[in-house]
Design a protein around this motif. Structure first.
Motif, mmCIF file in Angstrom:
data_model
loop_
_atom_site.group_PDB
_atom_site.id
_atom_site.type_symbol
_atom_site.label_atom_id
_atom_site.label_comp_id
_atom_site.label_asym_id
_atom_site.label_seq_id
_atom_site.Cartn_x
_atom_site.Cartn_y
_atom_site.Cartn_z
ATOM 1 N N GLU A 26 0.826 -1.212 0.000
ATOM 2 C CA GLU A 26 0.000 0.000 0.000
ATOM 3 C C GLU A 26 0.861 1.263 0.000
ATOM 4 O O GLU A 26 0.394 2.331 -0.392
ATOM 5 C CB GLU A 26 -0.928 0.015 1.208
ATOM 6 C CG GLU A 26 -2.075 -0.964 1.101
ATOM 7 C CD GLU A 26 -2.910 -1.034 2.372
ATOM 8 O OE1 GLU A 26 -2.627 -0.288 3.335
ATOM 9 O OE2 GLU A 26 -3.833 -1.857 2.402
ATOM 10 N N HIS A 27 2.108 1.140 0.436
ATOM 11 C CA HIS A 27 3.032 2.279 0.464
ATOM 12 C C HIS A 27 4.088 2.160 -0.630
ATOM 13 O O HIS A 27 5.215 2.653 -0.488
ATOM 14 C CB HIS A 27 3.680 2.392 1.844
ATOM 15 C CG HIS A 27 2.711 2.823 2.896
ATOM 16 N ND1 HIS A 27 1.925 1.939 3.592
ATOM 17 C CD2 HIS A 27 2.369 4.058 3.338
ATOM 18 C CE1 HIS A 27 1.156 2.594 4.434
ATOM 19 N NE2 HIS A 27 1.401 3.896 4.298
ATOM 20 N N GLN A 28 3.727 1.484 -1.721
ATOM 21 C CA GLN A 28 4.577 1.348 -2.911
ATOM 22 C C GLN A 28 5.928 0.684 -2.630
ATOM 23 O O GLN A 28 6.945 1.023 -3.235
ATOM 24 C CB GLN A 28 4.790 2.697 -3.607
ATOM 25 C CG GLN A 28 3.558 3.219 -4.327
ATOM 26 C CD GLN A 28 2.478 3.714 -3.400
ATOM 27 O OE1 GLN A 28 2.767 4.440 -2.457
ATOM 28 N NE2 GLN A 28 1.254 3.316 -3.641
ATOM 29 N N ILE A 29 5.948 -0.262 -1.708
ATOM 30 C CA ILE A 29 7.140 -1.071 -1.458
ATOM 31 C C ILE A 29 6.844 -2.476 -1.974
ATOM 32 O O ILE A 29 5.910 -3.126 -1.504
ATOM 33 C CB ILE A 29 7.504 -1.118 0.041
ATOM 34 C CG1 ILE A 29 7.864 0.277 0.531
ATOM 35 C CG2 ILE A 29 8.630 -2.096 0.292
ATOM 36 C CD1 ILE A 29 8.145 0.366 2.019
ATOM 37 N N ASP A 30 7.607 -2.910 -2.968
ATOM 38 C CA ASP A 30 7.416 -4.259 -3.493
ATOM 39 C C ASP A 30 7.768 -5.273 -2.418
ATOM 40 O O ASP A 30 8.843 -5.213 -1.817
ATOM 41 C CB ASP A 30 8.305 -4.497 -4.716
ATOM 42 C CG ASP A 30 7.860 -3.697 -5.925
ATOM 43 O OD1 ASP A 30 6.657 -3.417 -6.033
ATOM 44 O OD2 ASP A 30 8.725 -3.363 -6.755
ATOM 45 N N ALA A 31 6.853 -6.202 -2.178
ATOM 46 C CA ALA A 31 7.073 -7.238 -1.168
ATOM 47 C C ALA A 31 6.542 -8.557 -1.705
ATOM 48 O O ALA A 31 5.540 -8.595 -2.417
ATOM 49 C CB ALA A 31 6.360 -6.877 0.127
ATOM 50 N N VAL A 32 7.249 -9.637 -1.368
ATOM 51 C CA VAL A 32 6.827 -10.972 -1.781
ATOM 52 C C VAL A 32 6.845 -11.898 -0.574
ATOM 53 O O VAL A 32 7.624 -11.708 0.365
ATOM 54 C CB VAL A 32 7.707 -11.552 -2.904
ATOM 55 C CG1 VAL A 32 7.560 -10.770 -4.184
ATOM 56 C CG2 VAL A 32 9.153 -11.620 -2.474
#
Length: 68
Positions: A26-32
């Motif tokens: 939601e805060h534009q941090i790519d996470a997997v």
């Protein structure tokens, strides 16, 4: 997995890892998510959240602010 990804969070509960991932996204941090739980028995193993190394400081700040 590509280089420059680091583990930011680990939990035995899938939903907790998913919440962390969603807050970061939601805060534009790519996470997997990397699910290391046994497929036949969910009590063994963890679910890990990975992010790009350059996003580490912002991700930690978000996790602290959101009490994750």
């Amino acid at each position: 997995m590509e280089k420059n990804w680091i583990k930011i969070f680990t939990s035995a509960d899938f939903y907790r890892s998913e919440i962390v991932k969603q807050v970061l996204c939601e805060h534009q941090i790519d996470a997997v998510l990397l699910n290391k739980q046994a497929s036949s028995h969910r009590d063994f193993g963890d679910v890990e959240v990975y992010i790009h190394q350059q996003d580490f400081s912002q991700a930690i700040e978000l996790m602290i602010l959101n009490q994750l």
